[in-house]
Write an enzyme that holds these catalytic residues in place. Structure first.
Site, short mmCIF file in Angstrom:
data_model
loop_
_atom_site.label_atom_id
_atom_site.label_comp_id
_atom_site.label_asym_id
_atom_site.label_seq_id
_atom_site.Cartn_x
_atom_site.Cartn_y
_atom_site.Cartn_z
N ASP A 42 0.82 -1.23 0.00
CA ASP A 42 0.00 0.00 0.00
C ASP A 42 0.84 1.26 0.00
OD1 ASP A 42 -2.26 -1.67 0.27
OD2 ASP A 42 -2.00 -1.70 2.44
N GLY A 78 1.61 3.00 -2.52
CA GLY A 78 1.26 3.89 -3.64
C GLY A 78 1.88 3.38 -4.92
N LYS A 79 2.04 2.07 -5.00
CA LYS A 79 2.66 1.48 -6.21
C LYS A 79 1.82 1.76 -7.44
CE LYS A 79 2.99 -2.56 -4.42
NZ LYS A 79 2.81 -2.19 -2.99
N ASN A 136 -4.94 -10.30 -4.32
CA ASN A 136 -4.79 -9.67 -3.00
C ASN A 136 -4.32 -8.23 -3.13
OD1 ASN A 136 -2.33 -10.62 -3.98
ND2 ASN A 136 -1.55 -11.31 -2.01
N ALA A 137 -3.64 -7.91 -4.25
CA ALA A 137 -3.14 -6.56 -4.45
C ALA A 137 -4.30 -5.63 -4.78
CB ALA A 137 -2.15 -6.55 -5.61
N GLY A 138 -4.14 -4.36 -4.43
CA GLY A 138 -5.15 -3.37 -4.78
C GLY A 138 -4.43 -2.09 -5.12
N HIS A 139 -4.27 -1.81 -6.40
CA HIS A 139 -3.52 -0.63 -6.83
C HIS A 139 -4.50 0.46 -7.27
CE1 HIS A 139 0.15 -3.41 -7.62
NE2 HIS A 139 -0.05 -3.16 -6.35
N GLN A 170 2.24 -6.05 -3.16
CA GLN A 170 2.54 -6.11 -1.71
C GLN A 170 3.82 -5.31 -1.44
OE1 GLN A 170 1.73 -9.48 -3.19
NE2 GLN A 170 -0.30 -8.66 -2.95
P1 IMP Z 1 -2.71 -12.71 1.73
O1 IMP Z 1 -1.70 -12.17 0.76
O2 IMP Z 1 -4.13 -12.44 1.30
O3 IMP Z 1 -2.46 -14.14 2.09
O4 IMP Z 1 -2.53 -11.90 3.11
C1 IMP Z 1 -1.35 -12.00 3.90
C2 IMP Z 1 -0.96 -10.66 4.51
O5 IMP Z 1 -0.53 -9.77 3.46
C3 IMP Z 1 -2.10 -9.94 5.21
O6 IMP Z 1 -1.58 -9.22 6.31
C4 IMP Z 1 -2.61 -8.97 4.16
O7 IMP Z 1 -3.26 -7.86 4.74
C5 IMP Z 1 -1.30 -8.58 3.49
N1 IMP Z 1 -1.48 -8.15 2.09
C6 IMP Z 1 -1.70 -8.91 1.01
N2 IMP Z 1 -1.78 -8.17 -0.10
C7 IMP Z 1 -1.57 -6.90 0.28
C8 IMP Z 1 -1.49 -5.67 -0.44
O8 IMP Z 1 -1.60 -5.59 -1.67
N3 IMP Z 1 -1.26 -4.56 0.32
C9 IMP Z 1 -1.08 -4.62 1.67
N4 IMP Z 1 -1.14 -5.75 2.37
C10 IMP Z 1 -1.38 -6.88 1.69
#
Ligand code: IMP
Length: 431
Positions: free
Chosen positions: A13, A15-16, A38-41, A225
């Site tokens: 997070d 700001g990528k 899992n990423a949110g850009h 991440q």
């Molecule tokens: P997972 O990647 O969903 O297995 O989550 C594992 C850990 O990584 C957790 O603490 C999530 O909140 C964190 N996490 C996963 N993806 C991101 C991301 O894009 N930004 C910030 N934290 C992330």
């Protein structure tokens, strides 16, 4: 053949999205190489906000080719949702602008179900995953029972692999996790439809990138991440399930290490993290809450409030060493405006000793104390600054302090959410 990598230098997070979007203007190809939905850009162009989970940030630049590398775990439902939303807004009109590696692994419905059920069972000790099935997909990849795009394209092989794996997963879901079993026919039929939609995008991405680089095209590798969520070098076990470091661009993109010509680390001017786990400079007071509100620190994927704290130079140096950072992109400097004094963590104190490097031990991390240096803040709004000279003297001093403590020059400073709210100091492709 410039190939640069951008990575998060903290817990994600940073700001990528915004930085990769700006750098993508100079790139012909943009590649995701690890992580998944899992990423949110978050990108803000004009008044329009776009959140991307799987598709690289180059997608908003006409003609830029986006590649999802073999190291990414792809939830095809999430991907199609993103493709459809982008198409509605006039992006990605041509199939050839999005390429997916035939070696990328698929996140299946049982991966999501297992991820979410395990977190529920962990109760207080939960990792705080995004619930997107990331860990279980990578587990299957390493256990050599994963399903790749190459398998999806082969209907017979896909049906066999699904039947075999689902039997085992359903036993685990029912007997251990006390969840409902999933229906084989339904998954097979759904993935049949997904195959038709996604097949035109599937290629050998390593060969494609090798040819692009040989032809002198500019390639940007976009990390997801952050360094402290790396499965080896982060705050294990409170990490994600992939290597998030710049080096992973090789394995996860299918390129050789000597192709990489530069690495940019993105860091907020302070620190945030979502989910559980160690965070030495966390502020659990009004100031932490103020940073959260002023910085709109809520997760782009799950909407969860982010934990906030001071900049940590121990983390910064960890990121510089592991990624070989040539330059820093410092984001959200504007959020610190109005604070009278600013603190920066320069080292930790643990059992009477000064620690310069980030320790592996969770018990040490739970008790160590940050050693802070204090700097004066600034009152003036800075979002219209477009050069270093436009910044108040104390903001320049703060930036110089981060550069000195991490031993890395800044190449870009972000002073607001929009593309144009940025001070560009150097072109990353010609550093
Ligand atoms: P997972 O990647 O969903 O297995 O989550 C594992 C850990 O990584 C957790 O603490 C999530 O909140 C964190 N996490 C996963 N993806 C991101 C991301 O894009 N930004 C910030 N934290 C992330």
């Amino acid at each position: 053949m410039p190939a640069i990598v951008v990575v998060g230098a903290q817990w994600g997070d940073e700001g990528k999205g915004k930085v990769a979007d700006i750098l993508a203007e100079h790139a012909d190809v943009v590649v995701r190489y690890q992580g998944g939905a899992n990423a949110g850009h978050t990108l803000v162009v004009g008044d329009e906000k776009t959140v991307l989970h799987l598709i690289p940030c180059g997608v908003l630049h006409p003609g830029t080719v986006c590649v999802i590398g073999n190291g990414v775990v792809v939830d095809p439902y999430a991907l199609l949702e993103e493709i459809d939303a982008l198409r509605k807004r006039g992006y990605l009109e041509d199939d050839s602008l999005l390429k997916i590696s035939d070696r990328a692994h698929l996140t299946m419905p049982y991966h999501r179900a297992i991820d979410q059920a395990r977190e529920r069972l962990r109760g207080e000790g939960l990792i705080g995953t995004t619930g997107r099935g990331i860990g279980p997909t990578y587990e299957d990849k390493m256990a050599r029972i994963g399903i790749r795009f190459a398998d999806l394209l082969d209907a017979g092989a896909f049906a066999d692999a699904l039947r075999r794996t689902l039997e085992e997963k359903n036993a685990y879901l029912r007997n251990i996790l006390k969840e409902q079993a999933l229906d084989y026919d339904r998954i097979r039929d759904d993935y049949e439809r997904l195959r038709e939609r996604l097949a035109p995008h599937v290629i050998d991405a390593s060969v494609y990138l090798d040819r692009a680089l040989a032809a002198g095209r500019r390639v940007l590798f976009e990390g997801a991440q952050g360094t402290m969520l790396d499965v080896d070098h982060g705050t294990y076990p409170y990490v994600t399930s992939s290597n998030t470091l710049a080096g992973a661009a090789c394995g996860g993109g299918g390129i050789a290490p000597n192709r990489i010509t530069g690495v940019i680390g993105i860091t907020k001017a302070y620190t945030t993290r979502v989910g559980s786990g160690p965070f030495p400079t966390e502020l659990i007071d009004d100031l932490g809450r103020k940073l959260r509100e002023d910085g709109e620190e809520y997760g782009a994927t799950t909407g969860r409030p982010r934990r906030c704290g001071w900049f940590d130079a121990v983390v910064g140096r960890h990121a510089v060493r592991l990624n070989g950072l040539n330059g820093l992109a410092i984001t959200k400097l504007d959020v610190l405006t109005g604070l009278k004094r600013l603190k920066v963590c320069v080292a930790y104190k643990h059992e009477g000793q000064r620690l310069e490097d980030f320790p592996a031990s969770l018990s040490a991390l739970n008790v160590l104390e940050p050693i802070y240096e204090e700097l004066p803040g600034w009152e003036e709004p800075i979002s219209r600054a477009r050069s270093l000279e436009d910044l108040p003297a104390n903001a320049r001093r703060y930036i110089a302090c981060l550069e000195e403590l991490t031993g890395t020059p800044s190449i870009m400073i972000s002073v607001g959410a929009r593309r144009e709210d940025t001070i560009i100091l150097r072109n990353a492709f010609t550093m």
